[in-house]
Design an enzyme around this catalytic site. Structure first.
Site, PDB file in Angstrom:
ATOM      1  N   LYS A 108       0.879  -1.165   0.000  1.00 51.29           N
ATOM      2  CA  LYS A 108       0.000   0.000   0.000  1.00 51.29           C
ATOM      3  C   LYS A 108       0.918   1.218   0.000  1.00 51.29           C
ATOM      4  O   LYS A 108       1.654   1.450   0.958  1.00 51.29           O
ATOM      5  CB  LYS A 108      -0.922   0.014   1.212  1.00 51.29           C
ATOM      6  N   GLY A 169      -8.194   9.140   9.783  1.00 53.93           N
ATOM      7  CA  GLY A 169      -8.498   9.207  11.211  1.00 53.93           C
ATOM      8  C   GLY A 169      -9.560  10.210  11.599  1.00 53.93           C
ATOM      9  O   GLY A 169      -9.859  10.365  12.784  1.00 53.93           O
ATOM     10  N   THR A 218      -8.666   3.480  12.298  1.00 46.22           N
ATOM     11  CA  THR A 218      -9.054   4.223  13.492  1.00 46.22           C
ATOM     12  C   THR A 218     -10.473   3.908  13.937  1.00 46.22           C
ATOM     13  O   THR A 218     -10.745   3.805  15.139  1.00 46.22           O
ATOM     14  CB  THR A 218      -8.913   5.736  13.243  1.00 46.22           C
TER      15      THR A 218
END
Length: 273
Positions: A108, A169, A218
């Site tokens: 990634k 997040g 998150t």
């Protein structure tokens, strides 16, 4: 014949590069209180891919606490990410270290351009992607929700694109559904929405657009009960996928009866005189 969910999931697999995955939920490994909680949440989510920030979570030094001791890699693929990199050079080096440690070339790709928003630097990301693709990596770039850039990443050989739903997040949920739809129309590789998911309904909404998967960290790791949230996300992703494939009803301005009107018993509603 009754609908068989397991049979459906077995047939409706997510294909990335040369691998197939039954789960369309990808989870992260950061922000948990310890590796044990990470492993429990990952199992509860049903995810078959977990991303690991190579610069922040140990997977390379066997002499220190190592995430690989807690994750069954025969069931869950470790997807290294280049989080914390701010240049193409840093990202390429990090990806190469991860390939040596894990023995596969999936990565990634993250090249951050701004510390406040954690938005990706698209110029540096594209530069790194070109290098890594040429060196045989299966590259999944984290990108802005820009269909033009998404197409460029596909054209250079990336195996998927990972546009953000909202800042990393933030928990804001999907901010621009139209751009995600434009990206889905523009490319033929999998579109995996990454960053910004806050709760299960966010995941379902994203999947209902017809994207191929969702990545989150998150939303699960920082929930009051990460294990319960992991289970919720598992079912939300499945529900969103099924809803997309089933085809929602069109939206209407006014009500319409849910029962057929043919054959209704006629009632004289005229006033008595």
């Amino acid at each position: 014949m009754a609908f068989n969910l397991e049979e459906f999931l077995e047939k409706d697999k997510l294909k990335i590069g040369d691998r197939e995955f039954k789960s369309r939920l990808i989870v992260g490994s950061g922000k948990y209180k310890d590796f044990e909680e990470t492993a429990k949440a990952t199992e509860a989510s049903g995810a078959e891919i977990i991303t690991v920030a190579v610069r922040r979570v140990n997977i390379t030094d066997p002499s220190k606490p190592n995430l690989l001791d807690y994750i069954d890699t025969s069931k869950v693929m470790i997807l290294p990410n280049t989080a914390g990199c701010y240049t193409a050079e840093e990202a390429v080096l990090t990806a190469k270290l991860a390939r040596e440690a894990l023995g596969h070339g999936f990565v990634k790709l993250e090249v951050i351009g701004d510390q406040k928003t954690l938005y990706p630097d698209m110029v540096e990301t594209l530069k790194a992607a070109e290098i890594l693709v040429k060196e045989g990596f299966t590259v999944l770039p984290y990108i802005t929700d820009d269909p033009i850039m998404a197409k460029k990443f596909e054209e250079i050989g990336c195996a998927a694109v990972m546009p953000l739903a909202a800042p990393i997040g933030s928990g804001l949920g999907l901010q621009n559904p139209y751009n995600i739809l434009f990206i889905k129309e523009a490319v033929n590789v999998p579109v995996i929405v990454d960053a910004g998911i806050g709760t299960a309904s966010d995941a379902a909404i994203v999947m209902e657009l017809g994207v191929d998967g969702v990545l989150m960290n998150t939303a699960i790791a920082q929930a009051k009960d990460p294990i319960k949230m992991a289970v919720a996300m598992k079912h939300a992703v499945i529900a969103g996928r099924l809803a997309y494939l089933a085809g929602r009803i069109p939206k209407k301005m006014y009500a319409s009866a849910s029962s057929p009107v043919d054959g209704l018993i006629e009632v004289n509603r005229s006033k008595k005189t």
